[in-house]
Scaffold this active site. Sequence first.
Site, PDB file in Angstrom:
ATOM      1  N   PHE A  10     205.087  15.456  31.476  1.00 58.07           N
ATOM      2  CA  PHE A  10     203.792  15.662  32.100  1.00 58.07           C
ATOM      3  C   PHE A  10     203.101  14.341  32.410  1.00 58.07           C
ATOM      4  O   PHE A  10     202.536  14.159  33.495  1.00 58.07           O
ATOM      5  CB  PHE A  10     202.906  16.535  31.212  1.00 58.07           C
ATOM      6  CG  PHE A  10     201.707  17.103  31.928  1.00 58.07           C
ATOM      7  CD1 PHE A  10     201.861  17.977  32.984  1.00 58.07           C
ATOM      8  CD2 PHE A  10     200.426  16.752  31.544  1.00 58.07           C
ATOM      9  CE1 PHE A  10     200.769  18.500  33.653  1.00 58.07           C
ATOM     10  CE2 PHE A  10     199.319  17.279  32.197  1.00 58.07           C
ATOM     11  CZ  PHE A  10     199.499  18.150  33.255  1.00 58.07           C
ATOM     12  N   ARG A  30     206.117   4.815  24.085  1.00 60.93           N
ATOM     13  CA  ARG A  30     206.241   4.272  22.730  1.00 60.93           C
ATOM     14  C   ARG A  30     207.578   3.572  22.503  1.00 60.93           C
ATOM     15  O   ARG A  30     207.660   2.554  21.809  1.00 60.93           O
ATOM     16  CB  ARG A  30     206.083   5.412  21.717  1.00 60.93           C
ATOM     17  CG  ARG A  30     206.161   4.982  20.264  1.00 60.93           C
ATOM     18  CD  ARG A  30     206.072   6.171  19.329  1.00 60.93           C
ATOM     19  NE  ARG A  30     204.817   6.880  19.487  1.00 60.93           N
ATOM     20  CZ  ARG A  30     203.703   6.558  18.832  1.00 60.93           C
ATOM     21  NH1 ARG A  30     203.704   5.519  18.006  1.00 60.93           N
ATOM     22  NH2 ARG A  30     202.609   7.252  18.998  1.00 60.93           N
ATOM     23  N   LYS A 102     197.644  20.714  25.130  1.00 67.11           N
ATOM     24  CA  LYS A 102     197.122  22.054  24.896  1.00 67.11           C
ATOM     25  C   LYS A 102     197.437  22.473  23.467  1.00 67.11           C
ATOM     26  O   LYS A 102     198.588  22.379  23.041  1.00 67.11           O
ATOM     27  CB  LYS A 102     197.749  23.045  25.884  1.00 67.11           C
ATOM     28  CG  LYS A 102     197.514  22.682  27.349  1.00 67.11           C
ATOM     29  CD  LYS A 102     198.332  23.542  28.296  1.00 67.11           C
ATOM     30  CE  LYS A 102     198.128  23.116  29.734  1.00 67.11           C
ATOM     31  NZ  LYS A 102     198.933  23.913  30.685  1.00 67.11           N
ATOM     32  N   GLY A 130     195.545  23.651  32.700  1.00 61.32           N
ATOM     33  CA  GLY A 130     195.727  24.675  33.721  1.00 61.32           C
ATOM     34  C   GLY A 130     197.192  24.928  34.021  1.00 61.32           C
ATOM     35  O   GLY A 130     198.087  24.342  33.398  1.00 61.32           O
ATOM     36  N   ALA A 134     205.488  20.144  35.042  1.00 59.18           N
ATOM     37  CA  ALA A 134     205.630  18.740  35.409  1.00 59.18           C
ATOM     38  C   ALA A 134     206.505  18.563  36.646  1.00 59.18           C
ATOM     39  O   ALA A 134     206.194  17.754  37.529  1.00 59.18           O
ATOM     40  CB  ALA A 134     206.211  17.957  34.236  1.00 59.18           C
ATOM     41  N   LYS A 187     197.350  30.578  25.555  1.00 61.81           N
ATOM     42  CA  LYS A 187     198.362  31.122  26.476  1.00 61.81           C
ATOM     43  C   LYS A 187     199.769  30.727  26.017  1.00 61.81           C
ATOM     44  O   LYS A 187     200.740  31.453  26.287  1.00 61.81           O
ATOM     45  CB  LYS A 187     198.085  30.683  27.906  1.00 61.81           C
ATOM     46  CG  LYS A 187     198.135  29.172  28.150  1.00 61.81           C
ATOM     47  CD  LYS A 187     199.528  28.687  28.491  1.00 61.81           C
ATOM     48  CE  LYS A 187     199.580  27.169  28.519  1.00 61.81           C
ATOM     49  NZ  LYS A 187     200.947  26.666  28.807  1.00 61.81           N
ATOM     50  N   SER A 250     208.839  27.299  31.271  1.00 64.04           N
ATOM     51  CA  SER A 250     207.939  27.146  30.135  1.00 64.04           C
ATOM     52  C   SER A 250     208.738  26.991  28.842  1.00 64.04           C
ATOM     53  O   SER A 250     209.549  27.852  28.488  1.00 64.04           O
ATOM     54  CB  SER A 250     207.014  28.360  30.023  1.00 64.04           C
ATOM     55  OG  SER A 250     206.402  28.417  28.750  1.00 64.04           O
ATOM     56  N   ASN A 252     207.539  27.249  25.861  1.00 62.62           N
ATOM     57  CA  ASN A 252     207.097  28.286  24.947  1.00 62.62           C
ATOM     58  C   ASN A 252     207.789  29.609  25.255  1.00 62.62           C
ATOM     59  O   ASN A 252     208.218  30.326  24.351  1.00 62.62           O
ATOM     60  CB  ASN A 252     205.576  28.437  25.018  1.00 62.62           C
ATOM     61  CG  ASN A 252     204.864  27.234  24.443  1.00 62.62           C
ATOM     62  OD1 ASN A 252     204.700  27.098  23.239  1.00 62.62           O
ATOM     63  ND2 ASN A 252     204.448  26.327  25.316  1.00 62.62           N
TER      64      ASN A 252
END
Length: 322
Positions: A10, A30, A102, A130, A134, A187, A250, A252
């Site tokens: 992202f 990093r 998020k 929102g 990516a 969500k 997604s 998730n």
Amino acid sequence: MIGIVGAGAFGTALAVALARGGREVRLWARDPAQVRAMQDTRRNEAALPGVDLPGAVSVHQEIAEVVGGQALLLAVPMQALGALLDQWPQIDARQPLVACCKGVDLTTLRGPVAVIEGRRSGAQAAILTGPSFAADIAKGLPTALTLAATDGAATDGVALQELLSTPTLRLYRTGDVIGAELGGALKNVVAIAAGTVIGAGLGDSARAALMTRGYAEMVRLATALGARAETLAGLSGFGDLVLTCTSSQSRNFRFGHALGRAEGFDPRVTVEGVATARAVVALAQGLGIDMPVTAMVDALASGRTSLKDAIGQLMSRPLKQE
């Protein structure tokens, strides 16, 4: 100049989009090896394969080189945000600090903006959230997001909105930070549940029911904490819910799909909804709010219940008016 802390998918996609929109972008990673590879190849193949970094994007290992610009975007996982701010005092309030994550912090049970404000007194804090993948942002596909900064806060939401908008990235502004934060956080929990339903072969009708009841939980908790219901009906709530509950892009949803099929999942992949479910269960219990879908996701993800038992518990709940 816009600084971005975090060179995951992202953060890199935002860097690409903003650079194409005419901004100078400094991106911090990093891992020194990742920095060198991105500098040499002008790509981030590990996180965002096949996408070239525009010339206006520079990649840095020293965090001091990316702070002090017009804005600093913090594109790190929610559970790493507090530690990042603790580790790097160079991230200060000289510029707006925009969370690009998020979730709900497991330690404080608070959202990203509150975590920033708790560690940086007087910070100009905001959140960018929102429905967005990516890969879509990096390809220049039309995307709309919510930019939330508290009404009356030091952060100039209008200036930030103009700074971070591009021809393919359209930002809508709101002062309802809590609503925007919880929409994006919750969500992810519902997306895990939706993926579980599909992975278990329960069908699209079951997914639709699950999304609807999950959305009711989102609104119930958010409004109890002072959010506006209409915020949850916008991009940061309903819009993001639809995207993540219906696409295998997604993480998730994919994690839930693996749960439903009783398959393993790559532990290197960040699945924000798992920690969020755990935090939200604790938060809801403290408020006396019933959130059965969230509780089911937490129990499933932690191995405290089986899929069969979770389905049985949800389907045997007392009948009631919608």
